[in-house]
Design a protein around this motif. Structure first.
Motif, mmCIF file in Angstrom:
data_model
loop_
_atom_site.group_PDB
_atom_site.id
_atom_site.type_symbol
_atom_site.label_atom_id
_atom_site.label_comp_id
_atom_site.label_asym_id
_atom_site.label_seq_id
_atom_site.Cartn_x
_atom_site.Cartn_y
_atom_site.Cartn_z
ATOM 1 N N PRO A 183 18.221 -76.282 -33.287
ATOM 2 C CA PRO A 183 17.951 -75.395 -32.173
ATOM 3 C C PRO A 183 18.047 -73.927 -32.551
ATOM 4 O O PRO A 183 17.293 -73.100 -32.056
ATOM 5 C CB PRO A 183 19.025 -75.786 -31.151
ATOM 6 C CG PRO A 183 19.325 -77.224 -31.458
ATOM 7 C CD PRO A 183 19.206 -77.322 -32.952
ATOM 8 N N ASP A 184 18.976 -73.568 -33.426
ATOM 9 C CA ASP A 184 19.128 -72.174 -33.820
ATOM 10 C C ASP A 184 17.936 -71.669 -34.605
ATOM 11 O O ASP A 184 17.661 -70.474 -34.653
ATOM 12 C CB ASP A 184 20.401 -72.004 -34.668
ATOM 13 C CG ASP A 184 21.648 -72.212 -33.823
ATOM 14 O OD1 ASP A 184 22.678 -72.543 -34.404
ATOM 15 O OD2 ASP A 184 21.556 -72.042 -32.588
ATOM 16 N N ALA A 185 17.245 -72.596 -35.251
ATOM 17 C CA ALA A 185 16.108 -72.195 -36.075
ATOM 18 C C ALA A 185 14.804 -72.184 -35.301
ATOM 19 O O ALA A 185 13.771 -71.812 -35.812
ATOM 20 C CB ALA A 185 15.969 -73.138 -37.280
ATOM 21 N N ALA A 186 14.856 -72.636 -34.058
ATOM 22 C CA ALA A 186 13.636 -72.725 -33.278
ATOM 23 C C ALA A 186 13.088 -71.339 -32.968
ATOM 24 O O ALA A 186 13.793 -70.351 -32.972
ATOM 25 C CB ALA A 186 13.898 -73.468 -31.962
ATOM 26 N N ARG A 187 11.829 -71.320 -32.674
ATOM 27 C CA ARG A 187 11.176 -70.058 -32.388
ATOM 28 C C ARG A 187 11.759 -69.455 -31.122
ATOM 29 O O ARG A 187 11.951 -70.141 -30.125
ATOM 30 C CB ARG A 187 9.683 -70.324 -32.203
ATOM 31 C CG ARG A 187 8.841 -69.085 -31.963
ATOM 32 C CD ARG A 187 7.409 -69.523 -31.918
ATOM 33 N NE ARG A 187 6.535 -68.397 -31.577
ATOM 34 C CZ ARG A 187 5.218 -68.504 -31.535
ATOM 35 N NH1 ARG A 187 4.645 -69.638 -31.812
ATOM 36 N NH2 ARG A 187 4.477 -67.470 -31.221
ATOM 37 N N PRO A 188 12.035 -68.137 -31.094
ATOM 38 C CA PRO A 188 12.633 -67.520 -29.921
ATOM 39 C C PRO A 188 11.668 -67.471 -28.749
ATOM 40 O O PRO A 188 10.463 -67.667 -28.896
ATOM 41 C CB PRO A 188 12.960 -66.107 -30.406
ATOM 42 C CG PRO A 188 12.007 -65.856 -31.524
ATOM 43 C CD PRO A 188 11.815 -67.192 -32.191
ATOM 44 N N ALA A 189 12.224 -67.201 -27.572
ATOM 45 C CA ALA A 189 11.396 -67.078 -26.385
ATOM 46 C C ALA A 189 10.460 -65.886 -26.539
ATOM 47 O O ALA A 189 10.643 -65.028 -27.393
ATOM 48 C CB ALA A 189 12.275 -66.906 -25.152
ATOM 49 N N ALA A 190 9.454 -65.860 -25.678
ATOM 50 C CA ALA A 190 8.456 -64.800 -25.764
ATOM 51 C C ALA A 190 9.099 -63.427 -25.594
ATOM 52 O O ALA A 190 9.990 -63.239 -24.771
ATOM 53 C CB ALA A 190 7.395 -65.014 -24.688
ATOM 54 N N SER A 191 8.647 -62.488 -26.402
ATOM 55 C CA SER A 191 9.041 -61.087 -26.242
ATOM 56 C C SER A 191 8.100 -60.472 -25.217
ATOM 57 O O SER A 191 6.930 -60.233 -25.511
ATOM 58 C CB SER A 191 8.930 -60.352 -27.582
ATOM 59 O OG SER A 191 8.955 -58.955 -27.381
ATOM 60 N N ILE A 192 8.592 -60.251 -24.002
ATOM 61 C CA ILE A 192 7.728 -59.768 -22.928
ATOM 62 C C ILE A 192 7.076 -58.440 -23.287
ATOM 63 O O ILE A 192 5.854 -58.279 -23.132
ATOM 64 C CB ILE A 192 8.516 -59.643 -21.607
ATOM 65 C CG1 ILE A 192 9.174 -60.989 -21.247
ATOM 66 C CG2 ILE A 192 7.577 -59.207 -20.483
ATOM 67 C CD1 ILE A 192 8.210 -62.122 -21.123
ATOM 68 N N PRO A 193 7.831 -57.433 -23.788
ATOM 69 C CA PRO A 193 7.171 -56.170 -24.160
ATOM 70 C C PRO A 193 6.120 -56.363 -25.258
ATOM 71 O O PRO A 193 5.048 -55.755 -25.214
ATOM 72 C CB PRO A 193 8.327 -55.283 -24.636
ATOM 73 C CG PRO A 193 9.538 -55.861 -24.001
ATOM 74 C CD PRO A 193 9.296 -57.332 -23.953
ATOM 75 N N GLY A 194 6.444 -57.220 -26.255
ATOM 76 C CA GLY A 194 5.490 -57.462 -27.335
ATOM 77 C C GLY A 194 4.231 -58.133 -26.842
ATOM 78 O O GLY A 194 3.117 -57.742 -27.200
ATOM 79 N N VAL A 195 4.403 -59.154 -25.994
ATOM 80 C CA VAL A 195 3.242 -59.856 -25.448
ATOM 81 C C VAL A 195 2.424 -58.926 -24.566
ATOM 82 O O VAL A 195 1.182 -58.946 -24.601
ATOM 83 C CB VAL A 195 3.690 -61.108 -24.658
ATOM 84 C CG1 VAL A 195 2.511 -61.722 -23.918
ATOM 85 C CG2 VAL A 195 4.295 -62.141 -25.590
#
Length: 405
Positions: free
Chosen positions: A203-215
């Motif tokens: 789980p720690d290596a999983a992709r992080p949640a979406a970066s709202i400012p980046g998206v």
């Protein structure tokens, strides 16, 4: 085997039939948009519409298309894609039939809005499905190319000597037939996908949640880049005509540029993520800027021809790269659905602004607008990467199938 290759091999979204189905859904979804110039022209002739009424038809289409795009943020991860796509087909076909049969202009606008929403819904589902793949920039490139090829074939058939009357009924029937020919592939769409942790990763290596400012920045890239380029395309013929070039030569050249556009998309598909997305996007925008310089040279057909070809390569390569960046920064896979309305809004803003700036037969103000849009798009692309922390270099997330009850 590296981690990305391992995950890619176990990503269900990469299955060939799934990708083919997504490409078919995208091609169907773009048919209305690709045929819109002929749809508007034949509707105006067959139904004796004024130029203002014809313009409102385009607005009605984009209104429906953007409604589907914006609402997809809420429903695209919660519905069964195969069921919804197959349900949208008869709605789209009914809208085409209704628009052909009605003699009422308000009802025609309603039918066009419904058709735009139905085709837009298919386009959104396809965009999200391709965004779930391990190499979205590659498949977005192929997606753009297949849409262009299908649009070229459809327009060529509809304007050929086999259909001499060139009536609105023929346009509507042709769009319906093209839709039905691609429809069987939709049966291979998955019922849905949802993003989960990387296969085999903790789980720690999983992709992080979406970066709202980046998206958000990446979505603005799509909008600004499309606005700057669609404004040039809307007045491409006028630029040639005001330079006193032969109309036949201009028409032939504009048809040829579509082939260069397909080539630009396929180059993106070929290189994939080999060089990332930021550098190829900057090169794509740079090609558009070089094209603008060529187009600023008056009365020189060679410069005009070179400019239009460079422009189409840059535009067709930049769009899939921008959409791929949205997908890579979108951890939970919902925001990529907003790529469709970003394209729609950009295609509404660009020609409108260009129309206000095009004065006295001079395209200079339009070229400056497009130049500024390219610079803003590059800056936003860089900002998107920084705000997103370039999390895209981490493990790839494998979507998992969600079956219906």
């Amino acid at each position: 085997m590296d981690l990305e290759t391992k995950h890619a091999s176990r990503n269900p979204a990469d299955a060939k039939l799934v990708v083919c189905a997504a490409l078919a859904a995208s091609t169907i979804g773009a048919l209305f948009y690709n045929a819109l110039p002929l749809y508007l022209g034949t509707a105006g002739e067959s139904k004796s519409l004024t130029s203002e009424q014809i313009g409102l038809i385009g607005t009605a289409f984009f209104f429906g298309f953007n409604i589907a795009g914006f609402s997809a943020f809420a429903w695209v991860r919660r519905v069964h894609w195969r069921t919804v796509s197959l349900s949208l087909l008869p709605i789209a076909l009914a809208a085409l039939y209704w628009s052909d049969q009605t003699s009422s202009y308000p009802l025609f606008l309603i039918a066009t809005t419904i058709g735009g929403a139905a085709y837009g819904g298919l386009y959104c589902i396809a965009g999200v499905a391709i965004g779930d793949t391990t190499t979205p920039e590659r498949w977005y490139g192929i997606k753009t190319a297949t849409e262009s090829i299908a649009g070229m074939i459809l327009l060529t058939v509809l304007t050929s000597t086999f259909l001499p009357s060139n009536s609105f009924s023929e346009t509507a029937v042709g769009m319906g037939v093209a839709t039905l020919l691609l429809a069987p592939l939709l049966f291979f769409l998955p019922r849905a996908w949802q993003k989960a942790e990387a296969v085999g990763a903790t789980p720690d290596a999983a992709r992080p949640a979406a970066s709202i400012p980046g998206v958000a920045c990446a979505l603005l890239v799509v909008l600004v880049f499309y606005a700057g380029n669609s404004g040039i395309w809307a007045f491409a013929e006028r630029i040639g005509a005001n330079s006193d070039f032969d109309p036949a030569a201009v028409g032939g050249l504009l048809g040829l540029t579509l082939l260069f556009g397909i080539g630009g998309s396929l180059v993106v598909a070929a290189i994939g993520h080999r060089f990332g997305t930021a550098l190829p996007f900057a090169i794509s925008a740079g090609l558009v800027i070089a094209a603008l310089i060529c187009l600023s040279i008056p009365k020189d057909f060679n410069a005009y021809a070179l400019g239009m070809c460079l422009y189409m390569i840059g535009w067709s390569a930049g769009v899939p790269l921008a959409l791929a960046e949205v997908a890579r920064l979108d951890g939970d896979g919902r925001y990529v659905a907003l790529g469709a309305p970003a394209l729609g809004i950009g295609s509404m803003i660009g020609p409108g602004v260009a129309g206000m700036l095009y004065h006295d037969g001079s395209p200079i103000a339009v070229l400056i607008f497009s130049f500024a849009a390219m610079l803003v798009a590059i800056a936003l692309f860089i900002a998107a990467g920084r705000l997103g922390g370039r999390a895209t270099s981490g493990p790839v997330v494998a979507p998992v199938s969600v079956e219906a009850n």
